[in-house]
Design a protein around this motif. Structure first.
Motif, PDB file in Angstrom:
ATOM      1  N   THR A 216      76.565  30.010  -0.924  1.00 16.36           N
ATOM      2  CA  THR A 216      77.803  29.863  -0.150  1.00 16.36           C
ATOM      3  C   THR A 216      78.297  28.419  -0.179  1.00 16.36           C
ATOM      4  O   THR A 216      79.494  28.157  -0.345  1.00 16.36           O
ATOM      5  CB  THR A 216      77.577  30.316   1.302  1.00 16.36           C
TER       6      THR A 216
ATOM      7  N   SER B  30      72.512  30.675   1.548  1.00 13.51           N
ATOM      8  CA  SER B  30      73.184  29.484   2.073  1.00 13.51           C
ATOM      9  C   SER B  30      73.573  28.528   0.948  1.00 13.51           C
ATOM     10  O   SER B  30      74.693  27.987   0.938  1.00 13.51           O
ATOM     11  CB  SER B  30      72.263  28.781   3.073  1.00 13.51           C
TER      12      SER B  30
ATOM     13  N   ASP C 223      67.425  33.684   2.928  1.00 14.14           N
ATOM     14  CA  ASP C 223      68.473  33.001   3.693  1.00 14.14           C
ATOM     15  C   ASP C 223      68.841  31.672   3.038  1.00 14.14           C
ATOM     16  O   ASP C 223      70.023  31.299   2.977  1.00 14.14           O
ATOM     17  CB  ASP C 223      68.019  32.767   5.130  1.00 14.14           C
ATOM     18  N   ARG C 224      67.834  30.945   2.545  1.00 14.40           N
ATOM     19  CA  ARG C 224      68.116  29.669   1.873  1.00 14.40           C
ATOM     20  C   ARG C 224      68.959  29.875   0.624  1.00 14.40           C
ATOM     21  O   ARG C 224      69.937  29.135   0.388  1.00 14.40           O
ATOM     22  CB  ARG C 224      66.805  28.980   1.503  1.00 14.40           C
TER      23      ARG C 224
END
Length: 466
Positions: free
Chosen positions: A432, A429, A425-426
């Motif tokens: 993005t 993120s 997830d990191r």
């Protein structure tokens, strides 16, 4: 001054994607200026270059004076200087050629207009820069980026800015592989040092695939027009003692030639999210077929006109990490060919060193194996070990200092990957955020990434006999 007009058509493009415009250079000329003009459009893109009288048909070993692709519409070449991407030096009288690359030609063809100016003002004859041989004593892991660009091809930034970016990233070595030219060496040869070694490189760039040439001072003719020309490319490189690596074999610029004798493969180019699972799958299949090819990575970073802050889309993403007994260009090239190292997501990315029966990555062992994968900086992610049949082990990494072990009889090779789990997830993120609101590049969709594992590091294989 000469003025020339040519009309190029799709028939010319089919016959030969390189189109030549001959012109005569008078005695005592010390500078040539060429300007090109045409109606550039989405369906009309014409590349630009220059050959002197020593050039022959493909493959030529002499006469190259520059290439700027579609990045420029004018250049000069003189005895003492030249436009970035072009080679200064001796200016022999005789028949020179403007070289066009017919990259995109509209259905009704295109008129291309040229002005060519000659100057005889007195100028020095500046020699080409000599290669330097910096050495730093001491064995260890050394970090570098094996694919990046300056304004000598299609980037906006200078060699000086790219040099500073490499220092900022904490790199030990850098291969600047500008497209189809070796002009960048007039900066990087004299500035190679024991603090930052520059590896000689050139990206052979064609409509059917790109390849990096490493460790060769000479220009390598890029004018490939047939699938079998890939074998000629390999011969030209290996005759000169260099290494050949095919680049980014994935969307949107895969390798569409026959596979020649290559030393390396760029398995990871730019962010992992840039279709690199496809490159890795093709690498896996080539290894499984019995080929021995070293894996390398490169950012393909095109230096902007300003120094960028560190992040997931800049230089050294990914980073190639090599074990060297001493630090020098010759040692780097030998380690690249041997596969003595691994690729990681960044200069501070996870460490991944695989040994099999006590032998390091790139070597060959026989019989049953006892393997260890030493991983640092990836707690909560997964270690995956693979052979020619696929995944052998997929286990969680329980600490930041972790050793994964395997005993058995792997088929053909054994290699390792660190796959994001806790960090997934990191990483998504950060990727993005680096896009700053822009849409996904490389013709990607969110769905293309969603189902794919994110690799944080991958090792070179140890080959298995018997």
């Amino acid at each position: 001054m000469s003025e020339i007009t040519v009309h190029v058509t799709r028939a010319h493009q089919v016959d030969n994607p390189y189109f030549y415009i001959a012109f005569d250079v008078p005695e005592a000329t010390t500078r040539i200026d060429v300007t090109m003009r045409y109606a550039k459009a989405e369906d009309c893109i014409i590349d630009l270059g220059l050959l002197d009288p020593r050039a022959t048909g493909y493959p030529s070993t002499a006469g190259f004076r520059g290439w700027s692709g579609g990045a420029r519409d004018r250049f000069f070449v003189a005895t003492d200087d030249a436009t970035p991407g072009y080679i200064h030096g001796d200016m022999p009288a005789g028949r020179w050629q403007v070289m066009l690359g017919l990259y995109k030609v509209p259905a009704d063809g295109a008129d291309v207009f040229f002005t060519i100016d000659f100057d005889k003002a007195k100028r020095k004859l500046e020699p080409p820069p000599a290669r330097t041989y910096p050495v730093r004593k001491g064995a260890g892991w050394y970090r570098g980026d094996l694919h990046c660009h300056t304004y000598h091809s299609d980037a906006a930034g200078s060699p000086e800015l790219l040099h500073e970016a490499a220092r900022q990233a904490g790199l030990d070595f850098l291969a600047v592989a500008d497209h189809n030219t070796i002009a960048q060496r007039r900066y990087f040869h004299p500035h190679s040092s024991a603090d930052l070694v520059f590896v000689r490189a050139m990206e052979v760039t064609t409509a059917a695939g790109h390849a990096n040439v490493f460790g060769v001072d000479d220009w390598i003719d890029f004018r490939m027009t047939k699938p079998e020309d890939a074998h000629t490319l390999a011969r030209l490189v290996h005759e000169r003692g260099g290494l050949l690596s095919i680049n980014h074999d994935k969307p949107a610029i895969p390798w569409n030639y026959k596979l020649p004798q290559i030393d390396c493969m760029e398995v990871w180019q730019s962010s992992w999210m840039a279709w690199n699972w496809i490159s890795l799958d093709r690498y896996q299949k080539r290894l499984a077929s019995g080929l021995k090819i070293a894996a390398i990575g490169g950012s393909d970073f095109h230096q902007p006109a300003r120094l960028m802050p560190e992040g997931p889309l800049v230089l050294a993403r990914p980073t190639t990490v090599l074990w060297l007994e001493e630090f020098s260009e010759d040692a780097i090239l030998a380690a690249m060919k041997a596969g003595s190292g691994y690729i990681t997501e960044s200069p501070s990315g996870p460490h991944l060193a695989l040994t099999v029966n006590g032998h390091p990555m790139g070597e060959t062992v026989s019989g049953p194996v006892s393997a260890e994968a030493n991983v640092r900086g990836a707690k909560g992610d997964h270690l995956v070990l693979l052979d020619a049949t696929g995944v052998l082990i997929d286990e969680p990494i329980e600490s930041d200092e972790w050793i994964g072990r395997f005993s058995g009889k792997p088929k053909t090779f054994l290699r390792a990957e660190v796959i994001a789990k806790a960090s997934r997830d990191r990483l998504l993120s950060e990727f993005t955020a680096a896009l700053s609101g822009r849409s996904l590049p490389w013709q990607l969709r969110v769905a293309d990434i969603a189902g794919q594992p994110i690799c944080r590091a991958l090792s070179n294989p140890v080959y298995i006999e018997g």
